[in-house]
Design a protein around this motif. Sequence first.
Motif, mmCIF file in Angstrom:
data_model
loop_
_atom_site.group_PDB
_atom_site.id
_atom_site.type_symbol
_atom_site.label_atom_id
_atom_site.label_comp_id
_atom_site.label_asym_id
_atom_site.label_seq_id
_atom_site.Cartn_x
_atom_site.Cartn_y
_atom_site.Cartn_z
ATOM 1 N N ALA A 196 60.398 41.633 39.379
ATOM 2 C CA ALA A 196 59.485 42.702 39.806
ATOM 3 C C ALA A 196 60.247 43.912 40.312
ATOM 4 N N THR A 256 49.771 39.839 42.975
ATOM 5 C CA THR A 256 49.216 39.410 41.692
ATOM 6 C C THR A 256 50.268 39.531 40.601
ATOM 7 N N TYR A 257 51.027 40.608 40.648
ATOM 8 C CA TYR A 257 52.110 40.826 39.681
ATOM 9 C C TYR A 257 53.164 39.730 39.800
ATOM 10 N N ALA A 276 51.964 36.457 38.319
ATOM 11 C CA ALA A 276 51.944 36.487 36.852
ATOM 12 C C ALA A 276 53.352 36.301 36.299
ATOM 13 N N ILE A 277 54.332 36.955 36.913
ATOM 14 C CA ILE A 277 55.729 36.782 36.494
ATOM 15 C C ILE A 277 56.160 35.328 36.685
ATOM 16 N N CYS A 304 55.855 47.115 33.342
ATOM 17 C CA CYS A 304 54.719 46.244 33.060
ATOM 18 C C CYS A 304 53.473 47.104 32.846
ATOM 19 N N ASN A 314 55.510 47.731 38.171
ATOM 20 C CA ASN A 314 54.185 47.308 37.748
ATOM 21 C C ASN A 314 53.231 48.495 37.634
ATOM 22 N N GLU A 315 52.642 48.646 36.453
ATOM 23 C CA GLU A 315 51.598 49.654 36.260
ATOM 24 C C GLU A 315 50.320 49.027 35.720
ATOM 25 N N TYR A 316 50.217 47.709 35.818
ATOM 26 C CA TYR A 316 49.063 47.017 35.240
ATOM 27 C C TYR A 316 48.286 46.198 36.263
ATOM 28 N N TYR A 317 48.977 45.376 37.042
ATOM 29 C CA TYR A 317 48.295 44.478 37.965
ATOM 30 C C TYR A 317 47.838 45.234 39.222
ATOM 31 N N GLU A 350 51.031 43.928 44.204
ATOM 32 C CA GLU A 350 52.329 43.295 43.970
ATOM 33 C C GLU A 350 52.232 41.781 43.929
#
Length: 380
Positions: free
Chosen positions: A162, A175-176, A179-180, A120, A167-170, A173
């Motif tokens: 996840a 928040t990620y 979003a998923i 991500c 994740n390299e954006y949010y 964890e």
Amino acid sequence: MSGVDRIRTTHVGSLPRPQDLLEMMNASDRGEPVDEAALAARIESAVHEQVRHQAEVGIDLVSDGEMSKIGYATYIRHRMSGFEIGDAPRATPADLDAYPEYKEALHRSGATVAYLRPICRGPISYVNPEPLETDLATLRSATDAVQVEGAFMNAPSPGITALFQPNEYYPDEDTYLNAIADALKVEYDRIVAAGFDLQIDAPDLGMGRHNKYKHLTDEEFLARAEVLVEVLNHALRDVPAERSRIHLCWGNYEGPHTFDIAVEKIADLVLRAKPGTVLCEAANPRHGHDWAGWAAAKIPEDKVFAPGVIDTTTNFVEHPGLVAERIERYTDIVGRERVIASTDCGFGTFAGWGGVVPELAWEKLRALGEGAARATDKLF
């Protein structure tokens, strides 16, 4: 569960892909030139073949075998924005870390999973519904051509998504995960609206303990797992419980599994997830005794159990008498009307990967149907 007059049968979802389809799928996933029309036609014909074969061996609740999916959680990169192929460390199961000789033997044998690594790196949104709509239309046409009780379609939980896609954006964890979940909700709702049951694949609640969360204590993991269930339930808020099922898994690989978290520790948490049917491992040597843990749990009266009475990692074909015996252990816990006979996991979790050869996967499913018939004769 009024109206149930026999032990019904199902499976976890994925089935071995035909070799010619595999070659096209892998090439397409790698970005190589592929005749997309030919690939689409072969996926369609494979789904029809798989559904017809499921009906022939006695499966009541069928799936498309995940013929169009390269992996049960990694396929989402073709439907959602925010994912790029890249290089990132992969967590290995704690039991393989603990036994390096076995781990090395797995690598030498080629029995480990190889797949492109989605990462991500941007905002997630469900931007490409066309593959899902095609899958739904194909499954509908395939099931219309046979006599089966019903059909389901798989989708990953936010937690397992996840786990496989770092994740390299949010910023964090949670928040990620949310979003998923917002993106996956589109898929969840559409599957049910199309008239199929939704199966949530959630190995994050079992395998996650000795994989992504292996450095935590059990208590710390359970705290994280509570969040995973809350996020899943939020994504399922518009899906009726009776139209959804959840698959709990500790990893569909032949290995020691000596670090699998005990079902007694996670049962109550899993039962708080919204889906009305629970599919659980119950056949392999590490989890064949789990019926005792479920018997000790506080199982709501509206939950249906679909224990795995067929192992999906070895080429032993279970005797129908053993299958019936395993079924009866769970009918003793929740009653005969609330048990569906299933498999421990899928036979093709990732395209081209699986410990059971295709011809024996079908023999195992045939044994599943025969065992359910024996249990029916005794229980009804």
